[in-house]
Write a protein that holds these residues in place. Structure first.
Motif, PDB file in Angstrom:
ATOM      1  N   ALA A 125       0.792  -1.231   0.000  1.00 52.36           N
ATOM      2  CA  ALA A 125       0.000   0.000   0.000  1.00 52.36           C
ATOM      3  C   ALA A 125       0.821   1.276   0.000  1.00 52.36           C
ATOM      4  CB  ALA A 125      -1.007   0.012   1.148  1.00 52.36           C
ATOM      5  N   PHE A 126       2.064   1.208  -0.444  1.00 55.44           N
ATOM      6  CA  PHE A 126       2.830   2.429  -0.687  1.00 55.44           C
ATOM      7  C   PHE A 126       3.868   2.148  -1.772  1.00 55.44           C
ATOM      8  CE2 PHE A 126       6.981   1.599   1.333  1.00 55.44           C
ATOM      9  CZ  PHE A 126       6.691   0.577   2.235  1.00 55.44           C
ATOM     10  N   THR A 127       4.448   3.220  -2.298  1.00 51.03           N
ATOM     11  CA  THR A 127       5.433   3.091  -3.370  1.00 51.03           C
ATOM     12  C   THR A 127       6.766   2.666  -2.776  1.00 51.03           C
ATOM     13  OG1 THR A 127       4.281   4.823  -4.602  1.00 51.03           O
ATOM     14  CG2 THR A 127       6.502   4.226  -5.336  1.00 51.03           C
ATOM     15  N   PHE A 128       6.952   1.366  -2.691  1.00 52.34           N
ATOM     16  CA  PHE A 128       8.128   0.797  -2.031  1.00 52.34           C
ATOM     17  C   PHE A 128       9.422   1.318  -2.655  1.00 52.34           C
ATOM     18  CE2 PHE A 128      10.416  -2.214   0.446  1.00 52.34           C
ATOM     19  CZ  PHE A 128      11.356  -2.848  -0.364  1.00 52.34           C
ATOM     20  N   SER A 129       9.454   1.409  -3.965  1.00 52.20           N
ATOM     21  CA  SER A 129      10.682   1.791  -4.675  1.00 52.20           C
ATOM     22  C   SER A 129      11.062   3.246  -4.429  1.00 52.20           C
ATOM     23  CB  SER A 129      10.517   1.556  -6.176  1.00 52.20           C
ATOM     24  OG  SER A 129       9.455   2.336  -6.679  1.00 52.20           O
ATOM     25  N   GLY A 130      10.215   4.001  -3.773  1.00 50.51           N
ATOM     26  CA  GLY A 130      10.504   5.402  -3.521  1.00 50.51           C
ATOM     27  C   GLY A 130      11.108   5.683  -2.161  1.00 50.51           C
ATOM     28  N   HIS A 131      11.357   4.651  -1.383  1.00 54.86           N
ATOM     29  CA  HIS A 131      11.815   4.843  -0.014  1.00 54.86           C
ATOM     30  C   HIS A 131      13.086   4.068   0.307  1.00 54.86           C
ATOM     31  CE1 HIS A 131       8.296   6.958   1.722  1.00 54.86           C
ATOM     32  NE2 HIS A 131       7.639   6.317   0.762  1.00 54.86           N
ATOM     33  N   TYR A 132      13.989   4.734   1.060  1.00 48.67           N
ATOM     34  CA  TYR A 132      15.031   3.992   1.745  1.00 48.67           C
ATOM     35  C   TYR A 132      14.333   3.078   2.757  1.00 48.67           C
ATOM     36  CZ  TYR A 132      19.062   6.886   0.230  1.00 48.67           C
ATOM     37  OH  TYR A 132      20.060   7.515  -0.480  1.00 48.67           O
ATOM     38  N   MET A 133      14.986   1.954   3.080  1.00 48.38           N
ATOM     39  CA  MET A 133      14.441   1.020   4.054  1.00 48.38           C
ATOM     40  C   MET A 133      15.530   0.644   5.050  1.00 48.38           C
ATOM     41  SD  MET A 133      11.236   0.546   3.194  1.00 48.38           S
ATOM     42  CE  MET A 133      10.816  -0.926   4.145  1.00 48.38           C
ATOM     43  N   THR A 134      15.097   0.177   6.220  1.00 48.35           N
ATOM     44  CA  THR A 134      16.068  -0.121   7.261  1.00 48.35           C
ATOM     45  C   THR A 134      15.723  -1.398   8.016  1.00 48.35           C
ATOM     46  OG1 THR A 134      17.324   0.950   9.057  1.00 48.35           O
ATOM     47  CG2 THR A 134      14.933   1.042   9.197  1.00 48.35           C
ATOM     48  N   TRP A 135      16.720  -1.951   8.689  1.00 48.63           N
ATOM     49  CA  TRP A 135      16.522  -3.023   9.663  1.00 48.63           C
ATOM     50  C   TRP A 135      17.037  -2.519  11.016  1.00 48.63           C
ATOM     51  CZ3 TRP A 135      13.759  -7.362   8.904  1.00 48.63           C
ATOM     52  CH2 TRP A 135      13.572  -7.804   7.599  1.00 48.63           C
ATOM     53  N   VAL A 136      16.245  -2.734  12.035  1.00 51.53           N
ATOM     54  CA  VAL A 136      16.582  -2.376  13.412  1.00 51.53           C
ATOM     55  C   VAL A 136      16.283  -3.601  14.265  1.00 51.53           C
ATOM     56  CG1 VAL A 136      15.945  -0.925  15.393  1.00 51.53           C
ATOM     57  CG2 VAL A 136      16.070   0.076  13.092  1.00 51.53           C
ATOM     58  N   ARG A 137      17.116  -3.882  15.252  1.00 51.29           N
ATOM     59  CA  ARG A 137      16.862  -5.042  16.105  1.00 51.29           C
ATOM     60  C   ARG A 137      16.796  -4.629  17.575  1.00 51.29           C
ATOM     61  NH1 ARG A 137      22.563  -8.465  15.525  1.00 51.29           N
ATOM     62  NH2 ARG A 137      23.888  -7.034  16.728  1.00 51.29           N
ATOM     63  N   GLN A 138      16.223  -5.523  18.356  1.00 55.62           N
ATOM     64  CA  GLN A 138      16.079  -5.280  19.792  1.00 55.62           C
ATOM     65  C   GLN A 138      16.278  -6.602  20.524  1.00 55.62           C
ATOM     66  OE1 GLN A 138      12.247  -3.648  21.054  1.00 55.62           O
ATOM     67  NE2 GLN A 138      13.317  -2.449  22.602  1.00 55.62           N
ATOM     68  N   ALA A 139      17.401  -6.714  21.223  1.00 54.58           N
ATOM     69  CA  ALA A 139      17.672  -7.897  22.027  1.00 54.58           C
ATOM     70  C   ALA A 139      16.684  -7.948  23.188  1.00 54.58           C
ATOM     71  CB  ALA A 139      19.106  -7.866  22.534  1.00 54.58           C
ATOM     72  N   PRO A 140      16.400  -9.125  23.710  1.00 53.17           N
ATOM     73  CA  PRO A 140      15.424  -9.259  24.801  1.00 53.17           C
ATOM     74  C   PRO A 140      15.746  -8.345  25.972  1.00 53.17           C
ATOM     75  CG  PRO A 140      16.004 -11.413  23.944  1.00 53.17           C
ATOM     76  CD  PRO A 140      16.921 -10.440  23.268  1.00 53.17           C
ATOM     77  N   GLU A 158      18.632  -1.142  18.336  1.00 53.53           N
ATOM     78  CA  GLU A 158      19.936  -1.061  17.690  1.00 53.53           C
ATOM     79  C   GLU A 158      19.741  -1.031  16.177  1.00 53.53           C
ATOM     80  OE1 GLU A 158      22.443  -4.517  18.025  1.00 53.53           O
ATOM     81  OE2 GLU A 158      24.223  -3.477  17.288  1.00 53.53           O
ATOM     82  N   TRP A 159      20.154   0.061  15.545  1.00 52.54           N
ATOM     83  CA  TRP A 159      20.132   0.129  14.086  1.00 52.54           C
ATOM     84  C   TRP A 159      21.188  -0.807  13.535  1.00 52.54           C
ATOM     85  CZ3 TRP A 159      24.242   1.761  10.970  1.00 52.54           C
ATOM     86  CH2 TRP A 159      23.957   1.780   9.595  1.00 52.54           C
ATOM     87  N   ILE A 160      20.850  -1.569  12.488  1.00 51.55           N
ATOM     88  CA  ILE A 160      21.859  -2.458  11.926  1.00 51.55           C
ATOM     89  C   ILE A 160      22.133  -2.215  10.443  1.00 51.55           C
ATOM     90  CG2 ILE A 160      21.643  -4.294  13.628  1.00 51.55           C
ATOM     91  CD1 ILE A 160      19.856  -5.794  11.737  1.00 51.55           C
ATOM     92  N   SER A 161      21.178  -1.712   9.677  1.00 49.39           N
ATOM     93  CA  SER A 161      21.450  -1.514   8.259  1.00 49.39           C
ATOM     94  C   SER A 161      20.368  -0.676   7.601  1.00 49.39           C
ATOM     95  CB  SER A 161      21.526  -2.876   7.551  1.00 49.39           C
ATOM     96  OG  SER A 161      21.876  -2.732   6.190  1.00 49.39           O
ATOM     97  N   TYR A 162      20.766   0.040   6.523  1.00 46.43           N
ATOM     98  CA  TYR A 162      19.760   0.635   5.658  1.00 46.43           C
ATOM     99  C   TYR A 162      20.205   0.562   4.211  1.00 46.43           C
ATOM    100  CZ  TYR A 162      22.106   5.302   5.493  1.00 46.43           C
ATOM    101  OH  TYR A 162      22.968   6.350   5.306  1.00 46.43           O
ATOM    102  N   ILE A 163      19.231   0.711   3.319  1.00 45.87           N
ATOM    103  CA  ILE A 163      19.477   0.566   1.890  1.00 45.87           C
ATOM    104  C   ILE A 163      18.749   1.679   1.148  1.00 45.87           C
ATOM    105  CG2 ILE A 163      17.516  -1.030   1.630  1.00 45.87           C
ATOM    106  CD1 ILE A 163      19.207  -2.539  -0.489  1.00 45.87           C
ATOM    107  N   SER A 164      19.376   2.187   0.116  1.00 43.00           N
ATOM    108  CA  SER A 164      18.763   3.256  -0.668  1.00 43.00           C
ATOM    109  C   SER A 164      17.568   2.732  -1.460  1.00 43.00           C
ATOM    110  CB  SER A 164      19.793   3.876  -1.616  1.00 43.00           C
ATOM    111  OG  SER A 164      20.212   2.914  -2.573  1.00 43.00           O
ATOM    112  N   SER A 165      16.801   3.643  -2.021  1.00 41.44           N
ATOM    113  CA  SER A 165      15.583   3.258  -2.723  1.00 41.44           C
ATOM    114  C   SER A 165      15.868   2.375  -3.941  1.00 41.44           C
ATOM    115  CB  SER A 165      14.800   4.502  -3.141  1.00 41.44           C
ATOM    116  OG  SER A 165      15.635   5.408  -3.838  1.00 41.44           O
ATOM    117  N   SER A 166      16.988   2.607  -4.592  1.00 43.98           N
ATOM    118  CA  SER A 166      17.356   1.796  -5.760  1.00 43.98           C
ATOM    119  C   SER A 166      18.040   0.494  -5.367  1.00 43.98           C
ATOM    120  CB  SER A 166      18.282   2.588  -6.675  1.00 43.98           C
ATOM    121  OG  SER A 166      19.537   2.785  -6.034  1.00 43.98           O
ATOM    122  N   GLY A 167      18.582   0.476  -4.156  1.00 41.42           N
ATOM    123  CA  GLY A 167      19.345  -0.683  -3.709  1.00 41.42           C
ATOM    124  C   GLY A 167      20.837  -0.555  -3.934  1.00 41.42           C
ATOM    125  N   ARG A 168      21.255   0.536  -4.564  1.00 42.52           N
ATOM    126  CA  ARG A 168      22.684   0.676  -4.896  1.00 42.52           C
ATOM    127  C   ARG A 168      23.533   1.041  -3.687  1.00 42.52           C
ATOM    128  NH1 ARG A 168      20.771   2.671 -10.005  1.00 42.52           N
ATOM    129  NH2 ARG A 168      20.635   4.794  -9.198  1.00 42.52           N
TER     130      ARG A 168
END
Lengths: 110, 118
Positions: free
Chosen positions: B26-41, B46-56
């Motif tokens: 329900a949104f334009t996925f290719s138009g956004h940077y995306m990220t992964w964040v984790r949380q130990a118990p 904790e931020w771990i990674s992000y990727i540009s909208s193109s993936g480059r």
């Protein structure tokens, strides 16, 4: 990538105003106006409350406001309510093109 | 509605591998940077990674650099995290997030639990 420094816990009474602090360095908070704040209730995903230091997403009450001075950012919550009780995390973009979170502050509404 | 749904978590032995997925809708996925964040118990975010909208462009926290790889498929509207050489300290809930600005993630998934243990 050192974590930003937040007080472990803060408390306040309903109706009060409280301010949560977030200390960083010239390499993160002091470098850009890319500070954000997240609220997290137990067992839930985080919710964005403030971004770019002062901006509020549409779903956030105007009781929440953000500011920055030098290497320290702040989140102020006015008219404290029971539902504001949660963990709050600050976050900053860094000169290394990374993102760093604070350790989190547990807000207790007395 | 706009949402992200993670999958792929589970139990894995130390040294093992796992691939997490995050399906966007329900949104334009290719138009956004995306990220992964984790949380130990019981711990913080904790931020771990992000990727540009193109993936480059991709960026990683030092704690996962060289072991984790973030990538995306803009045709499938999906984000991925390939995790190798897993350690006990990688045990956490992993969240994917949509970025609207640097360090600003406005949409989060429900999280997927990864447990690294023998």
């Amino acid at each position: 990538q050192s974590a930003l420094t937040q007080p472990v816990s803060v408390s306040g009474s309903p109706g009060q105003s409280i301010t949560l602090s977030c200390a960083g360095s010239g390499g993160d908070i002091g470098a850009y106006n890319y500070v954000s704040w997240y609220q997290q209730h137990p067992g839930r995903a985080p919710t964005l409350m403030i971004y770019e230091v002062t901006k509020r997403p549409s779903w956030v009450s105007n009781r929440f406001s953000g500011s920055k001075s030098g290497n320290t950012a702040s989140l102020t919550i006015s008219g404290l309510r029971a539902e504001d009780e949660a963990d709050y995390y600050c976050c900053s973009y860094t000169l290394d093109n990374d993102v760093v979170f604070g350790g989190g502050t547990k807000l207790t509404v007395l | 509605q706009v949402q992200l749904v993670e999958s792929g978590g589970g139990f894995v032995n130390p040294g093992g591998s796992l691939r997490l997925s995050c399906a966007a809708s329900a949104f334009t996925f290719s138009g956004h940077y995306m990220t992964w964040v984790r949380q130990a118990p019981g711990k913080g975010l904790e931020w771990i990674s992000y990727i540009s909208s193109s993936g480059r462009l991709t960026y990683y926290a030092d704690s996962v650099k060289g072991r984790f790889t973030i990538f995306r498929d803009n045709v499938k509207n999906s984000l991925y995290l390939e995790m190798n050489s897993l350690r006990a300290e990688d045990t956490a809930i992993y969240y994917c997030g949509r970025s609207i600005s640097y360090g600003a993630f406005d949409i989060w998934g429900q999280g997927t639990m990864v447990t690294v243990s023998s």
